[in-house]
Write a protein that holds these residues in place. Structure first.
Motif, PDB file in Angstrom:
ATOM      1  N   ARG A   8     -42.635  24.572 -86.918  1.00  0.00           N
ATOM      2  CA  ARG A   8     -42.573  23.248 -86.306  1.00  0.00           C
ATOM      3  C   ARG A   8     -41.226  22.575 -86.572  1.00  0.00           C
ATOM      4  NH1 ARG A   8     -48.471  20.567 -87.846  1.00  0.00           N
ATOM      5  NH2 ARG A   8     -49.723  21.835 -86.432  1.00  0.00           N
ATOM      6  N   VAL A  65     -38.587  20.023 -87.619  1.00  0.00           N
ATOM      7  CA  VAL A  65     -38.523  18.979 -88.642  1.00  0.00           C
ATOM      8  C   VAL A  65     -37.757  17.793 -88.073  1.00  0.00           C
ATOM      9  CG1 VAL A  65     -37.748  18.385 -90.955  1.00  0.00           C
ATOM     10  CG2 VAL A  65     -38.562  20.702 -90.474  1.00  0.00           C
ATOM     11  N   THR A  66     -38.427  16.648 -87.936  1.00  0.00           N
ATOM     12  CA  THR A  66     -37.786  15.466 -87.351  1.00  0.00           C
ATOM     13  C   THR A  66     -37.473  14.398 -88.393  1.00  0.00           C
ATOM     14  OG1 THR A  66     -39.969  14.549 -86.837  1.00  0.00           O
ATOM     15  CG2 THR A  66     -38.876  15.831 -85.112  1.00  0.00           C
ATOM     16  N   ASP A  90     -41.507  15.211 -96.287  1.00  0.00           N
ATOM     17  CA  ASP A  90     -42.595  14.661 -95.479  1.00  0.00           C
ATOM     18  C   ASP A  90     -43.172  15.744 -94.567  1.00  0.00           C
ATOM     19  OD1 ASP A  90     -42.291  12.157 -96.607  1.00  0.00           O
ATOM     20  OD2 ASP A  90     -40.921  11.465 -95.054  1.00  0.00           O
ATOM     21  N   HIS A  91     -42.300  16.590 -94.053  1.00  0.00           N
ATOM     22  CA  HIS A  91     -42.731  17.680 -93.178  1.00  0.00           C
ATOM     23  C   HIS A  91     -43.658  18.635 -93.933  1.00  0.00           C
ATOM     24  CE1 HIS A  91     -42.504  20.882 -90.192  1.00  0.00           C
ATOM     25  NE2 HIS A  91     -42.105  21.712 -91.139  1.00  0.00           N
ATOM     26  N   ASP A 107     -47.091  17.116 -94.229  1.00  0.00           N
ATOM     27  CA  ASP A 107     -47.761  17.166 -92.927  1.00  0.00           C
ATOM     28  C   ASP A 107     -48.232  18.577 -92.610  1.00  0.00           C
ATOM     29  OD1 ASP A 107     -47.344  14.482 -92.576  1.00  0.00           O
ATOM     30  OD2 ASP A 107     -45.568  14.722 -91.317  1.00  0.00           O
TER      31      ASP A 107
END
Length: 198
Positions: free
Chosen positions: A75, A77-78, A83-84, A87
């Motif tokens: 996924r 990472v934004t 935090d990723h 999640d």
């Protein structure tokens, strides 16, 4: 000139069809006929790729399990990596189409593992790979001060494996009707107990 068939792509296409049948009809619904129909190919074409039904089941379990894990770990990472990672743990809860199908198939395969030679070993291997992922996430959370410094990562990894497996079983026992909140709450509460409050 006849079109050349990519053997690996055909195997992967069949594996996805196997999972679709497993999710819809369970292990006992899987046959050369049902999978061929789902894949849109002839039974002869399927047998050319997988002469033995059990080999098809094991390949499908391995391929689709790896695909599910890859869908989570790849996924984009934004935000902050830490935090990723947190999640990512919630990605293993059956609240998305991919994780729900994974739950339905794996729990179904566990119930029939004794009838599928090699299935139990394959499932154990996938659990080990997931444990490595959990351990990495917890190690990073600990290193960044997001969970307490006294946390035993290996113990908490084993706890997470048991907790998330229980969530998947609860999802199946609810007849796939449990809400996202109900499924996420055990993990949220457990992570909250690990948080660094300093």
């Amino acid at each position: 000139m006849p079109k050349l068939i990519n053997h690996q792509e055909r195997k992967q296409h069949i594996a996805q069809a196997v999972w679709a049948v497993l999710a819809r009809e369970g292990v006992r619904g899987v046959s050369v006929r049902t999978v061929a129909a789902e894949a849109g190919i002839s039974t002869g074409s399927l047998r050319h790729v997988f002469p033995i039904l059990n080999d098809m089941m094991l390949y499908s379990l391995d391929y689709s399990g790896q695909r599910f894990l890859a869908s989570l770990t790849s996924r984009k990472v934004t935000g902050p990596l830490i935090d990723h990672l947190e999640d990512l743990l919630f990605g293993f809860v059956p609240t998305s189409n991919e994780s729900r199908m994974y739950s339905e198939v794996v729990v179904g395969m566990l119930a029939e593992a004794s009838n599928i030679p090699g299935a139990a070993r394959m499932l154990q291997q996938q659990e080990t790979e997931l444990s490595y992922t959990y351990s990495f996430i917890l190690s990073q959370l600990k290193a960044h001060g997001r969970i307490r410094s006294d946390i035993d990562v290996q113990y908490e990894t084993d706890t997470l494996v048991s907790l998330l497996f229980g969530v998947h079983v609860s999802y199946m026992l609810s007849n796939q009707t449990a809400s996202d909140q109900e499924l996420q709450t055990p993990l949220k509460m457990h992570l909250a107990s690990l948080k660094n409050t300093d």
